[in-house]
Structures are given as C-alpha cells and as structure tokens.
Design an enzyme around this catalytic site. Structure first.
Site, PDB file in Angstrom:
ATOM      1  N   GLU A  48       0.781  -1.236   0.000  1.00 27.44           N
ATOM      2  CA  GLU A  48       0.000   0.000   0.000  1.00 27.44           C
ATOM      3  C   GLU A  48       0.814   1.289   0.000  1.00 27.44           C
ATOM      4  O   GLU A  48       0.820   2.028   0.983  1.00 27.44           O
ATOM      5  CB  GLU A  48      -0.952   0.013   1.204  1.00 27.44           C
ATOM      6  CG  GLU A  48      -1.932  -1.136   1.205  1.00 27.44           C
ATOM      7  CD  GLU A  48      -2.985  -0.996   2.299  1.00 27.44           C
ATOM      8  OE1 GLU A  48      -2.858  -0.114   3.158  1.00 27.44           O
ATOM      9  OE2 GLU A  48      -3.941  -1.779   2.272  1.00 27.44           O
ATOM     10  N   GLU A  93      -5.593  -8.414   0.742  1.00 30.97           N
ATOM     11  CA  GLU A  93      -6.073  -8.140   2.101  1.00 30.97           C
ATOM     12  C   GLU A  93      -7.553  -7.808   2.051  1.00 30.97           C
ATOM     13  O   GLU A  93      -7.987  -7.028   1.189  1.00 30.97           O
ATOM     14  CB  GLU A  93      -5.382  -6.920   2.741  1.00 30.97           C
ATOM     15  CG  GLU A  93      -4.028  -7.178   3.317  1.00 30.97           C
ATOM     16  CD  GLU A  93      -3.437  -5.949   4.017  1.00 30.97           C
ATOM     17  OE1 GLU A  93      -4.200  -5.112   4.534  1.00 30.97           O
ATOM     18  OE2 GLU A  93      -2.196  -5.836   4.019  1.00 30.97           O
TER      19      GLU A  93
END
Ligand code: BGC
Length: 445
Positions: free
Chosen positions: A169, A357
């Site tokens: 991320e 995720e």
C-alpha cells in the site's frame, strides 16, 4: 443466497492470510535487528499511541512454529508475511545481519515443511531508521537502497520463495507517513508527500526488476489500497470531488506502473511531482507485474469542501451516515470488493488480480474460553461472495487473502481493533481461534 462454497472457485484459486512483520513479530531489538521508523515513531509519539508499540506484539519471532502449526490446522496453505528490512540490514544498507537472515530462513523452511506457501512482502512500512536519517523515501537514493535490500532477499530466500510482493500500500504509507504525519516517520506536508510518492513509485518498479533479473521464474506483484469511491450527492461539485478522491485513493500508483504516467489531471497541485522527475523516470516507473494485489476494506463517500487544501474534497464519516461500521469506523460494504475488482480489471493490459487483504475488526469477547464473532464471519463471507460475483463476470481474479491471522498491532490504533481470525491475549500470548477462524478452516477444507 446459496451457501458459499470453495468449489464455486477454480481449483487453483489461492486462499490465504496476510500478516506484517512489525504488527506481529515483536523482538524489536533482538539478534542484531536495527531500529525501524516504527520503533522510533512509537517512542516519539507515546501520547498519540497511548504508549502502545510493537516491541513484543504477538511475539511471533519466538512463537512462529506454533503459529504456523495452528495456521496449518486451519487449512491455510498460503501465508503472506513481510520481511523487516532492518533485521536483514540493521543500517538499511551495507552490513548484513546473519541472525536476521537465519530467522527468515527458519520461518520459510518451517512453512514449507508444513505445506504453507510463503508469499513475501518486501516492504510493509518499517523502513530502517538509519535510512530515514538520510531522508528515507524522500531521498531519491532510496531506489538503490531498496534494490540492494531486495537483491539480498532474493539471493538468500529465492531458492524457496517464488511469490514476491514488492510494496504494501504505497498510497497509505506516503500519505499517512509523509503528508499527515500520523504514521511513521511522522512527516508533514506536500513536498515530503510528493517526493516520497515519486521515489516509492520508482523503487516499486526497480524492486520488481531486480527480482526478475535474479529469478526468472518468480511471481512478482505489488499491493494497492483501494476504496470504492462514491459522491455524497448528485451535485456536480460532489461528483468532481469524488473524482479527485478516487485519483488519490485508487489511481496514483497503479497508473504510472502501467505506463500511463501520474494521473495528475484533476488535482493541479500534483503536477508539482515533476520537480522530482528526471530523464527516463516515466519509462522507469513502468513494470509488467505478474499480478496486482488489491486490498479493500470499505467504500468512501466523498463531498466537496472548500476547506480541505489541495483537493477540496472530504470523506463523509461513516459514523454520520447511519450505516453499519467496524471497530475502525469503516462502513461494512461488501460490494466495495466487487467494484474495486471491476475498476482495476478495466485497465488495458492489467495483470491478474489477487485480493491480498480484506477483513474486519470488531470487538471480541472471550466467553468460556471461546469467541463467537458472527459479524466478522458474515463480513468475510459477503466479501468472498463479491469476489465470486466479479469472477463470474469475467474478472481475472486469482486469489483472496484474509487480513489477518492474529490480532495484532494496528499501527496508530494500537491493540484495540482486532482483525484476527485468531484472538491473542496480549498479557499471556495465548491464542484462541475465533468462530470466524473455524469457519474459514471449514470453508477451506
Ligand atoms: C494494512 C495493514 C493494516 C490493515 C487494517 C492495511 O492497510 O496493510 O497493515 O493492519 O490495512 O488497517
């Protein structure tokens, strides 16, 4: 709706769980590990974090064997974990710490003995502090520092690890760590954000290139945080505000990677990123990944706001929208997974997608040694259903990883939000499989 069955997916669909070094390992200064920016940040920001830190966390560093055995008992055969850069290179560059190499060798070997495939994230937010003293991600040299670290990992672990995730991320760590200052290293401002963004994007492609050059049969990807973004109202102002938020939340890193350049268009100030660009950078930002990891938890509703600098857009808090929320105050909105998959799959030449995720934090209560967590179970089932929906509409999605295995150190939120399939009593380090964990095990059987 018919009960969710694993058989609805292809046989080679990848099911797993994701974890991250700083959130679970503990042993923050053990066996030659150097401090990371998070080790320093938790010290400096004691009041923000209410004195919480990852010094011990889940003590995974010492308990990994038992934890892997438990993982295996729950029929989990894919574990995405991260390597702590400063365990391998305590100063971030230069001297290698053999004990750090030994730890990950043991972790990888044990996993393979148990039939668990390691998916290694090379960077999950814990930059060596020594590099931060030289500017960290705001220093262009980080590209070479990172490439060097990546090469060391591939040389030491590449005989057994084939699946690599370059970054976790980038948008989140650049924004939270270099614009808002609420994550390590706690820097603020547009310039640090833009510098960090560009160098991160360069390092991302460079890191992937390094892996491929050393291991041709590797499976290389990187992960992006994504949210389904919708305008608050039908007004044009809100629609444009949502577009700007979408640019930042979803498009900032994928587009340069795909060779489309930075999507600066509707946020003029982003053009200032050019200040950090050198000749050939545009080309260097591009890399054909083997897969793209998408991480999705919720959607965002966006409203125009004159008061928010640079983007004139703000998130309408889920709390004020009378919707169901998780302990992170994120709206429970499973369709977001579907929309995210559809959105990314619409890019020309996009590689296969993996949900790397997805999961939810809810308060857990131990009753007679058990944890019944119907909300988490429902959340996961609904999200997986949305993955299936996208897949059935032709989206090339190859896998799904739950965030996360153990309750852990949830960054600025400390230990309060519990995301695990397995409950951790942090005073005793006892593990208790939650009902959602038993459900996932049954589903995977
Ligand atoms: C991060 C994890 C984090 C999770 C839940 C993701 O942004 O990769 O480290 O714990 O979301 O907030």
């Amino acid at each position: 709706m018919a009960p969710l069955k694993k058989e609805a997916f292809d046989d080679d669909f990848i099911w797993g769980i994701s974890t991250a070094a700083y959130q679970i390992e503990g042993a923050h200064n053990k066996d030659g590990k150097g401090p990371s920016i998070w080790d320093v940040f938790v010290q400096k920001k004691k009041s923000l974090l209410h004195g919480q830190h990852g010094n011990i966390a889940c003590d995974f560093y010492h308990r990994y064997t038992d934890d892997l055995i438990l993982m295996r008992k729950l029929n989990i055969y894919n574990h995405r974990f991260s390597i702590a850069w400063s365990r391998i290179l305590p100063e971030g560059n230069g001297r290698i710490n053999q004990q750090g190499i030994d730890f990950y060798n043991k972790l990888i070997d044990r996993s393979l003995e148990l039939g668990i495939r390691p998916w290694v994230t090379l960077y999950h937010w814990d930059l060596p502090h020594a590099l931060d003293r030289n500017g960290g991600w705001t220093n262009r040299d980080v590209k070479e520092w990172f490439g060097n670290y990546v090469a060391i990992c591939v040389k030491h672990f590449g005989d057994r690890v084939k699946d690599w995730i370059v970054l976790n991320e980038p948008t989140v760590f650049c924004a939270a760590g270099y614009f808002f200052g609420i994550h390590a290293p706690g820097k603020n401002g547009l310039d640090t954000f833009l510098a960090a963004t560009h160098h991160t994007a360069l390092a991302q492609a460079h890191g992937a290139r390094v892996i491929k050059s050393l291991q041709t049969d590797s499976n290389v990807g990187t992960t992006f945080s994504c949210s389904h973004v919708q305008p608050f109202s039908a007004s044009e102002k809100d629609a444009l505000a949502a577009e700007r938020a979408d640019l930042l939340l979803n498009r900032l890193f994928i587009e340069p990677l795909l060779g489309l350049g930075y999507p600066t268009g509707s946020i003029k100030v982003l053009n200032r990123i050019e200040k950090y660009m050198q000749q050939n950078d545009e080309q260097d930002l591009k890399f054909n990944m083997d897969f793209i990891g998408l991480q999705n938890y919720t959607r965002e509703i966006i409203k125009h706001s004159y008061f928010v600098p640079y983007i004139q857009a703000k998130i309408v808090n889920a709390k004020n929208r009378a919707v169901e929320t998780t302990a992170m105050n994120w709206e429970v909105y499973p369709e977001s997974v579907y929309h995210t998959l559809k959105k990314f799959s619409a890019y020309h030449n996009i590689p296969p997608l993996i949900i790397t995720e997805n999961g939810a934090a809810f308060p857990d209560n131990v009753v007679n040694g058990k944890i019944d967590d119907p909300k988490r179970k429902q959340y996961l089932q609904d999200a997986i259903q949305q993955v299936l929906r996208a897949k059935q509409e032709g989206v090339n999605v190859k896998g799904y990883f739950v965030w996360t295995f153990l309750d852990n150190f949830e960054w600025a939120e400390g230990y309060v939000p519990r995301f695990g399939l397995v409950y951790v009593d942090f005073s005793t380090q006892q593990r208790i499989v939650k009902a959602s964990g038993h459900w996932y095990a049954e589903f995977l059987k």
